[in-house]
Design an enzyme around this catalytic site. Structure first.
Site, PDB file in Angstrom:
ATOM      1  N   TYR A  40      -2.766   0.344   9.743  1.00  0.00           N
ATOM      2  CA  TYR A  40      -2.914  -0.376   8.476  1.00  0.00           C
ATOM      3  C   TYR A  40      -1.631  -0.247   7.658  1.00  0.00           C
ATOM      4  O   TYR A  40      -1.091  -1.239   7.165  1.00  0.00           O
ATOM      5  CB  TYR A  40      -4.107   0.170   7.691  1.00  0.00           C
ATOM      6  N   LYS A  86     -17.511  -1.021  -0.279  1.00  0.00           N
ATOM      7  CA  LYS A  86     -16.536  -0.573   0.705  1.00  0.00           C
ATOM      8  C   LYS A  86     -17.077   0.519   1.621  1.00  0.00           C
ATOM      9  O   LYS A  86     -16.436   0.871   2.613  1.00  0.00           O
ATOM     10  CB  LYS A  86     -15.273  -0.071  -0.003  1.00  0.00           C
ATOM     11  N   SER A 114       0.826  -1.203   0.000  1.00  0.00           N
ATOM     12  CA  SER A 114       0.000   0.000   0.000  1.00  0.00           C
ATOM     13  C   SER A 114       0.858   1.250   0.000  1.00  0.00           C
ATOM     14  O   SER A 114       1.942   1.279   0.594  1.00  0.00           O
ATOM     15  CB  SER A 114      -0.908   0.018   1.235  1.00  0.00           C
TER      16      SER A 114
END
Length: 327
Positions: A140, A181, A114
């Protein structure tokens, strides 16, 4: 057979459709379908489904002999998740187990990293920067960075590795099949919803004097470009590494919502609102992928423009979920 984890999710389901259209046999791995995610598999050809919780057990039992490659796109992607033990198990440990299996069985392994690993961007957005030098802004991002660092340490130590592997640092991805999402969907889909409901789009005021309201910049990348990156790397045994998956160009949020208004045939109406303090502490005002490493490896396809990508994304409709599976 190609295994895709997170196959009911945004990037995973789009990859599944691309591979299915190419006639590939698929093993789709995810949590059981919900009404929100079932639509993402509508129109797929035949496939097998395995729950995420069972997939590792099946591999340990020797049931993965027919798997040709693993695309690992399943993870908790919430940037506001605060349970580190959960992220460590779900995003780091699970990925380590799949890497280890692919190394032992000599199967290609491509996984989602990411752009959140880059933190506030003060150290740049180069995929040549070692993970140990990066400081993500949230847990995250830390989970993704921790696995990147672990994988490179495994290689440096000379331990077994998959014959082909790649970690992809996805930037601000948008496209079809992301409505499920919710609040984590891209600004493209939030803008579309707001326009259809109210006729206008709400954007955060800038929290940095270097950027005007709506002038915050991101590398917005169309999901099909990310799939192009993955599939190209799958066929490059000499290019295994961690790569950015973006466009190499930053565009403003005003550019983005203007493209959404245009795709919907409407005149722009934009309202600026204050940014929540908790978001402001981890907000990225600027991202731009350095794509030179992927280009140097030989990838030559140009990225989709923001305007074309938004138009393609919004031309897709949420059809009723009709799926056919085996197994």
């Amino acid at each position: 057979m190609i295994a895709i984890t997170g196959a009911a999710g945004f990037i995973g389901s789009n990859l599944a459709h691309r591979l299915s259209a190419a006639g590939r046999e698929l093993l789709l791995v995810d949590h059981p379908l919900t009404a929100a995610t079932a639509v993402n598999w509508a129109g797929l050809g035949r496939f097998r489904f395995t729950p995420m919780e069972r997939f590792l057990t099946d591999l340990e039992r020797g049931e993965g002999r027919n798997i040709e490659a693993v695309f690992h796109l399943g993870a908790c992607s919430s940037t506001t998740e605060t349970d580190w033990a959960f992220l460590q198990d779900n995003n780091v440990g699970y990925t380590q187990s799949l890497w280890t299996w692919c190394a032992a069985e000599q199967r290609p392994f491509l996984y989602a990293s990411s752009a959140a690993t880059y933190g506030d961007g003060s150290r740049g957005f180069s995929d040549r920067t070692p993970p140990t030098e990066l400081e993500p802004l949230n847990l995250y991002g830390k989970s993704k960075n921790d696995f990147d660092a672990w994988a490179l340490a495994e290689i440096a130590a000379g331990r077994p590795r998959p014959p082909i592997w790649a970690g992809l640092k996805f930037f601000n991805v948008y496209g079809p099949r992301e409505v499920h999402k919710g609040k984590m969907a891209s600004v493209v889909w939030h803008a579309r919803r707001q326009i259809l409901e109210t006729g206008e789009v709400r954007l955060f005021r800038s929290n940095d004097p270097a950027y005007p309201d709506g002038g915050q910049r991101r590398d917005f990348v169309f999901v099909e470009d990310c799939i192009d990156h993955m599939l190209w790397l799958w066929g490059q045994p000499d290019a295994s590494a961690i790569y950015n998956s973006g466009t190499g160009t930053s565009r403003t949020f005003l550019d983005l919502v203007t493209a959404v208004f245009s795709a919907l045939g409407r005149e722009p109406r934009i309202q600026f609102i204050d940014m929540p303090p908790e978001l402001g502490r981890q907000y990225q005002n600027y991202t731009q992928a350095d794509m030179s490493k992927l280009r140097d490896a030989g990838y030559a396809k140009p990225p989709t423009t923001l305007e074309d990508g938004v138009r393609h994304a919004l031309s897709w409709s949420d059809a009723p979920a009709v799926v056919t599976r085996t197994g």
